[in-house]
Design a protein around this motif. Structure first.
Motif: not given
Length: 329
Positions: A238-240, A260-263, A266-269, A273-277
Protein backbone atom coordinates in the motif's frame (compact mmCIF):
# COMPACT_ATOMS: atom_id res chain seq x y z
CA UNK A 1 12.07 -2.79 35.57
CA UNK A 2 13.81 -4.79 32.84
CA UNK A 3 11.97 -6.13 29.84
CA UNK A 4 11.04 -9.78 29.60
CA UNK A 5 11.50 -11.60 26.33
CA UNK A 6 8.83 -14.33 26.49
CA UNK A 7 5.43 -13.31 25.07
CA UNK A 8 2.57 -12.76 27.52
CA UNK A 9 -1.02 -13.77 26.89
CA UNK A 10 -3.59 -11.00 26.90
CA UNK A 11 -5.83 -13.16 29.09
CA UNK A 12 -3.12 -13.02 31.76
CA UNK A 13 -3.02 -9.22 31.57
CA UNK A 14 -6.82 -8.96 31.75
CA UNK A 15 -7.16 -11.29 34.73
CA UNK A 16 -7.63 -8.47 37.29
CA UNK A 17 -10.47 -6.94 35.25
CA UNK A 18 -11.87 -9.88 33.24
CA UNK A 19 -15.35 -9.78 34.76
CA UNK A 20 -15.52 -6.05 34.03
CA UNK A 21 -14.57 -6.59 30.38
CA UNK A 22 -17.73 -8.65 29.98
CA UNK A 23 -19.64 -5.57 31.18
CA UNK A 24 -17.75 -3.47 28.62
CA UNK A 25 -18.94 -5.72 25.79
CA UNK A 26 -22.50 -5.31 27.06
CA UNK A 27 -22.00 -1.53 27.10
CA UNK A 28 -20.71 -1.58 23.51
CA UNK A 29 -23.82 -3.46 22.38
CA UNK A 30 -26.08 -1.05 24.25
CA UNK A 31 -24.43 2.06 22.85
CA UNK A 32 -24.45 1.06 19.18
CA UNK A 33 -27.92 -0.44 19.00
CA UNK A 34 -30.05 1.07 16.25
CA UNK A 35 -33.65 0.71 15.16
CA UNK A 36 -32.54 1.28 11.55
CA UNK A 37 -31.95 -2.17 10.04
CA UNK A 38 -29.05 -1.31 7.67
CA UNK A 39 -27.07 0.28 10.52
CA UNK A 40 -27.89 -2.57 12.90
CA UNK A 41 -26.76 -5.13 10.30
CA UNK A 42 -23.31 -3.57 9.98
CA UNK A 43 -23.05 -3.11 13.75
CA UNK A 44 -23.75 -6.80 14.25
CA UNK A 45 -20.93 -7.65 11.85
CA UNK A 46 -18.52 -5.19 13.46
CA UNK A 47 -19.08 -6.71 16.89
CA UNK A 48 -18.10 -10.09 15.44
CA UNK A 49 -14.78 -8.78 14.14
CA UNK A 50 -13.93 -6.45 17.05
CA UNK A 51 -10.48 -6.72 18.54
CA UNK A 52 -9.13 -8.19 21.75
CA UNK A 53 -10.18 -5.24 23.93
CA UNK A 54 -6.60 -4.22 24.67
CA UNK A 55 -7.47 -0.52 24.97
CA UNK A 56 -10.60 -1.04 27.11
CA UNK A 57 -8.49 -3.26 29.33
CA UNK A 58 -6.10 -0.35 29.87
CA UNK A 59 -9.00 1.90 30.92
CA UNK A 60 -10.14 -0.64 33.50
CA UNK A 61 -6.65 -1.38 34.81
CA UNK A 62 -5.87 2.31 35.30
CA UNK A 63 -9.26 2.83 36.93
CA UNK A 64 -8.55 -0.03 39.35
CA UNK A 65 -4.98 0.99 40.20
CA UNK A 66 -5.95 2.19 43.68
CA UNK A 67 -7.91 -0.98 44.43
CA UNK A 68 -11.46 0.16 43.70
CA UNK A 69 -13.60 -0.12 40.57
CA UNK A 70 -15.73 2.72 39.23
CA UNK A 71 -18.64 1.63 37.03
CA UNK A 72 -18.26 4.75 34.88
CA UNK A 73 -14.92 3.36 33.67
CA UNK A 74 -16.75 0.48 31.97
CA UNK A 75 -18.69 2.96 29.85
CA UNK A 76 -15.51 4.91 29.08
CA UNK A 77 -13.77 1.67 28.12
CA UNK A 78 -16.61 0.88 25.71
CA UNK A 79 -16.31 4.36 24.18
CA UNK A 80 -12.55 3.96 23.69
CA UNK A 81 -13.16 0.70 21.84
CA UNK A 82 -15.85 2.27 19.65
CA UNK A 83 -13.60 5.19 18.71
CA UNK A 84 -10.83 2.70 17.91
CA UNK A 85 -13.24 0.64 15.81
CA UNK A 86 -14.40 3.77 13.97
CA UNK A 87 -10.82 4.62 13.01
CA UNK A 88 -10.25 1.08 11.70
CA UNK A 89 -13.41 1.22 9.59
CA UNK A 90 -12.36 4.58 8.15
CA UNK A 91 -8.75 3.46 7.62
CA UNK A 92 -9.85 0.36 5.72
CA UNK A 93 -12.05 2.46 3.47
CA UNK A 94 -9.28 5.00 2.80
CA UNK A 95 -6.74 2.23 2.11
CA UNK A 96 -9.22 0.08 0.14
CA UNK A 97 -8.24 -2.83 2.41
CA UNK A 98 -10.22 -6.02 1.93
CA UNK A 99 -9.25 -7.93 5.09
CA UNK A 100 -9.22 -7.04 8.76
CA UNK A 101 -8.23 -9.74 11.27
CA UNK A 102 -8.75 -12.37 8.59
CA UNK A 103 -12.31 -11.28 7.77
CA UNK A 104 -13.68 -9.00 5.03
CA UNK A 105 -13.68 -5.30 5.88
CA UNK A 106 -16.89 -3.27 5.97
CA UNK A 107 -15.98 -1.60 2.68
CA UNK A 108 -15.41 -5.03 1.11
CA UNK A 109 -18.66 -6.46 2.49
CA UNK A 110 -20.78 -3.40 1.66
CA UNK A 111 -19.16 -0.33 0.10
CA UNK A 112 -16.73 2.48 0.86
CA UNK A 113 -19.67 4.81 1.37
CA UNK A 114 -21.20 2.50 3.97
CA UNK A 115 -17.83 2.21 5.72
CA UNK A 116 -17.44 5.98 6.01
CA UNK A 117 -21.01 6.39 7.27
CA UNK A 118 -20.59 3.60 9.82
CA UNK A 119 -17.33 5.05 11.09
CA UNK A 120 -19.13 8.35 11.55
CA UNK A 121 -21.97 6.55 13.32
CA UNK A 122 -19.60 4.93 15.81
CA UNK A 123 -17.92 8.29 16.48
CA UNK A 124 -21.23 10.10 16.95
CA UNK A 125 -22.65 7.42 19.24
CA UNK A 126 -19.49 7.63 21.33
CA UNK A 127 -19.75 11.39 21.69
CA UNK A 128 -23.47 11.19 22.46
CA UNK A 129 -22.84 8.65 25.20
CA UNK A 130 -19.90 10.45 26.77
CA UNK A 131 -21.86 13.70 27.02
CA UNK A 132 -24.57 11.78 28.86
CA UNK A 133 -22.06 11.21 31.68
CA UNK A 134 -21.98 14.95 32.30
CA UNK A 135 -18.23 15.22 32.92
CA UNK A 136 -16.09 17.60 30.85
CA UNK A 137 -12.66 15.99 31.33
CA UNK A 138 -13.41 12.66 29.60
CA UNK A 139 -14.87 14.66 26.70
CA UNK A 140 -11.74 16.79 26.55
CA UNK A 141 -9.48 13.70 26.52
CA UNK A 142 -11.35 11.71 23.89
CA UNK A 143 -11.93 14.76 21.65
CA UNK A 144 -8.20 15.55 21.65
CA UNK A 145 -7.39 11.93 20.76
CA UNK A 146 -9.98 11.83 17.98
CA UNK A 147 -8.61 15.05 16.50
CA UNK A 148 -5.04 13.75 16.66
CA UNK A 149 -6.03 10.51 14.93
CA UNK A 150 -7.79 12.40 12.16
CA UNK A 151 -4.70 14.52 11.51
CA UNK A 152 -2.59 11.37 11.67
CA UNK A 153 -4.67 9.68 9.00
CA UNK A 154 -4.16 12.67 6.73
CA UNK A 155 -0.42 12.53 7.39
CA UNK A 156 -0.39 8.88 6.38
CA UNK A 157 -2.47 9.55 3.28
CA UNK A 158 -0.09 12.19 1.96
CA UNK A 159 2.98 10.11 2.87
CA UNK A 160 2.21 7.43 0.29
CA UNK A 161 4.96 7.24 -2.32
CA UNK A 162 7.01 9.58 -0.13
CA UNK A 163 10.41 7.93 0.27
CA UNK A 164 11.60 11.18 1.80
CA UNK A 165 9.37 10.46 4.82
CA UNK A 166 11.80 10.58 7.75
CA UNK A 167 12.00 9.17 11.24
CA UNK A 168 10.68 12.36 12.85
CA UNK A 169 7.72 12.28 10.45
CA UNK A 170 7.12 8.63 11.33
CA UNK A 171 7.03 9.16 15.09
CA UNK A 172 4.82 12.22 14.66
CA UNK A 173 2.47 9.99 12.67
CA UNK A 174 2.30 7.14 15.18
CA UNK A 175 1.93 9.58 18.07
CA UNK A 176 -1.18 10.85 16.30
CA UNK A 177 -2.66 7.59 15.05
CA UNK A 178 -1.85 5.11 17.81
CA UNK A 179 -0.25 6.64 20.88
CA UNK A 180 -2.92 9.31 21.26
CA UNK A 181 -5.74 6.81 21.82
CA UNK A 182 -3.71 4.55 24.12
CA UNK A 183 -2.75 7.58 26.16
CA UNK A 184 -6.41 8.63 26.24
CA UNK A 185 -7.43 5.15 27.43
CA UNK A 186 -5.00 5.29 30.34
CA UNK A 187 -5.84 8.89 31.19
CA UNK A 188 -9.58 8.21 31.18
CA UNK A 189 -9.07 5.27 33.52
CA UNK A 190 -7.06 7.53 35.79
CA UNK A 191 -9.86 10.12 35.79
CA UNK A 192 -12.30 7.65 37.36
CA UNK A 193 -9.99 5.70 39.66
CA UNK A 194 -6.53 7.21 40.13
CA UNK A 195 -6.66 10.97 39.42
CA UNK A 196 -3.42 11.62 41.32
CA UNK A 197 -1.62 9.43 38.76
CA UNK A 198 -3.27 10.94 35.68
CA UNK A 199 -0.11 12.47 34.18
CA UNK A 200 2.03 9.39 34.79
CA UNK A 201 -0.56 7.07 33.26
CA UNK A 202 -1.02 9.35 30.24
CA UNK A 203 2.77 9.27 29.66
CA UNK A 204 2.72 5.51 30.08
CA UNK A 205 -0.02 5.21 27.47
CA UNK A 206 1.89 7.38 25.00
CA UNK A 207 5.06 5.29 25.24
CA UNK A 208 3.04 2.07 25.21
CA UNK A 209 1.32 3.25 22.03
CA UNK A 210 4.63 4.05 20.38
CA UNK A 211 6.06 0.64 21.27
CA UNK A 212 2.87 -1.06 20.12
CA UNK A 213 2.84 0.64 16.71
CA UNK A 214 6.54 0.14 15.95
CA UNK A 215 6.15 -3.53 16.85
CA UNK A 216 3.02 -3.72 14.69
CA UNK A 217 4.85 -2.21 11.73
CA UNK A 218 7.66 -4.69 12.27
CA UNK A 219 5.17 -7.56 12.26
CA UNK A 220 4.15 -6.50 8.76
CA UNK A 221 7.63 -7.57 7.65
CA UNK A 222 8.05 -10.67 9.78
CA UNK A 223 4.74 -12.28 10.74
CA UNK A 224 2.99 -15.27 9.19
CA UNK A 225 -0.17 -14.12 7.33
CA UNK A 226 -1.99 -17.19 8.67
CA UNK A 227 -1.41 -15.83 12.18
CA UNK A 228 -2.02 -12.11 11.63
CA UNK A 229 -5.03 -12.47 9.34
CA UNK A 230 -3.63 -10.08 6.74
CA UNK A 231 -1.15 -10.41 3.88
CA UNK A 232 2.52 -9.97 4.74
CA UNK A 233 4.18 -6.88 3.30
CA UNK A 234 0.84 -5.09 3.26
CA UNK A 235 2.36 -1.73 4.18
CA UNK A 236 4.79 -1.91 1.25
CA UNK A 237 1.98 -3.09 -1.01
CA UNK A 238 0.00 0.00 0.00
CA UNK A 239 3.10 2.21 -0.34
CA UNK A 240 3.28 3.01 3.37
CA UNK A 241 6.69 4.03 4.67
CA UNK A 242 7.38 2.67 8.16
CA UNK A 243 10.43 2.60 10.41
CA UNK A 244 12.28 -0.44 8.99
CA UNK A 245 12.29 1.10 5.52
CA UNK A 246 13.09 4.58 6.83
CA UNK A 247 16.21 3.27 8.56
CA UNK A 248 17.34 1.23 5.54
CA UNK A 249 16.80 3.85 2.83
CA UNK A 250 20.00 5.92 3.36
CA UNK A 251 22.01 2.69 3.36
CA UNK A 252 20.73 1.30 0.04
CA UNK A 253 22.98 0.96 -2.95
CA UNK A 254 22.02 2.87 -6.09
CA UNK A 255 20.53 -0.30 -7.60
CA UNK A 256 18.61 -1.14 -4.42
CA UNK A 257 17.27 2.40 -4.21
CA UNK A 258 16.08 2.15 -7.82
CA UNK A 259 14.24 -1.07 -7.01
CA UNK A 260 12.56 0.54 -4.01
CA UNK A 261 11.49 3.53 -6.11
CA UNK A 262 10.14 1.20 -8.79
CA UNK A 263 8.04 -0.66 -6.22
CA UNK A 264 6.58 2.59 -4.92
CA UNK A 265 5.70 3.68 -8.46
CA UNK A 266 3.95 0.38 -9.19
CA UNK A 267 0.23 0.57 -8.25
CA UNK A 268 0.17 -3.22 -7.76
CA UNK A 269 3.67 -4.43 -6.80
CA UNK A 270 4.28 -8.14 -7.13
CA UNK A 271 4.86 -10.50 -4.21
CA UNK A 272 8.37 -11.07 -5.56
CA UNK A 273 9.18 -7.35 -5.55
CA UNK A 274 7.87 -6.96 -2.00
CA UNK A 275 9.80 -9.99 -0.77
CA UNK A 276 12.98 -8.72 -2.40
CA UNK A 277 12.64 -5.29 -0.75
CA UNK A 278 11.95 -6.88 2.64
CA UNK A 279 15.19 -8.86 2.30
CA UNK A 280 17.12 -5.71 1.39
CA UNK A 281 15.64 -3.84 4.36
CA UNK A 282 16.56 -6.69 6.69
CA UNK A 283 20.10 -6.87 5.28
CA UNK A 284 20.61 -3.17 6.04
CA UNK A 285 19.45 -3.51 9.64
CA UNK A 286 16.00 -2.01 9.27
CA UNK A 287 14.22 -4.74 11.22
CA UNK A 288 16.77 -4.73 14.04
CA UNK A 289 16.61 -0.95 14.30
CA UNK A 290 12.81 -0.95 14.53
CA UNK A 291 12.99 -3.61 17.23
CA UNK A 292 15.45 -1.48 19.22
CA UNK A 293 13.18 1.57 18.97
CA UNK A 294 10.17 -0.45 20.12
CA UNK A 295 12.14 -1.63 23.15
CA UNK A 296 13.27 1.93 23.95
CA UNK A 297 9.66 3.14 24.06
CA UNK A 298 8.73 0.05 26.05
CA UNK A 299 11.36 0.85 28.66
CA UNK A 300 10.10 4.43 28.93
CA UNK A 301 6.58 3.04 29.47
CA UNK A 302 7.91 0.87 32.31
CA UNK A 303 9.71 3.89 33.76
CA UNK A 304 6.50 5.95 33.76
CA UNK A 305 4.97 3.44 36.19
CA UNK A 306 7.67 3.92 38.82
CA UNK A 307 6.22 4.85 42.18
CA UNK A 308 2.65 3.77 41.41
CA UNK A 309 0.80 1.48 43.87
CA UNK A 310 2.14 -2.07 43.76
CA UNK A 311 -0.15 -5.01 43.16
CA UNK A 312 -1.72 -7.14 40.43
CA UNK A 313 -2.93 -4.11 38.45
CA UNK A 314 0.53 -2.54 38.28
CA UNK A 315 1.97 -5.90 37.24
CA UNK A 316 -0.67 -6.11 34.49
CA UNK A 317 0.31 -2.65 33.23
CA UNK A 318 3.96 -3.70 33.08
CA UNK A 319 2.93 -6.93 31.33
CA UNK A 320 0.92 -4.89 28.81
CA UNK A 321 4.19 -3.34 27.64
CA UNK A 322 5.74 -6.75 27.12
CA UNK A 323 2.62 -7.88 25.27
CA UNK A 324 2.82 -4.84 22.98
CA UNK A 325 6.35 -5.59 21.79
CA UNK A 326 6.35 -9.39 21.91
CA UNK A 327 2.97 -10.30 20.43
CA UNK A 328 2.78 -12.34 17.24
CA UNK A 329 -0.40 -10.87 15.81
Amino acid sequence: MTLRIAPIRLSHIHAPVQDRLDAVVDEIRRIVVSDFAPVDEVNHYLLKIRGKLFRPGLVLLCDQLNGEANRTAETLAALIELVHLATLVHDDAVDHSVLRRGMPTVNAMWSHQVAIIMGDYLYSRSITEITRLGEIEPIRVIAAAANAMTVGEMRQLVSHDALAFGEDDYFRLIDSKTASLMSAACEMGALTGAPQHRDALARYGTELGRAFQVADDLLDYTADPAVTGKPSGLDLREHKVTLPLIHALPRLSRAERAEAEALFRDPEPSDEAIHALVEVIAAHGGLEYAREKALESAQRAHDALEGLPAGPVLEALHDSVVYAVERRR
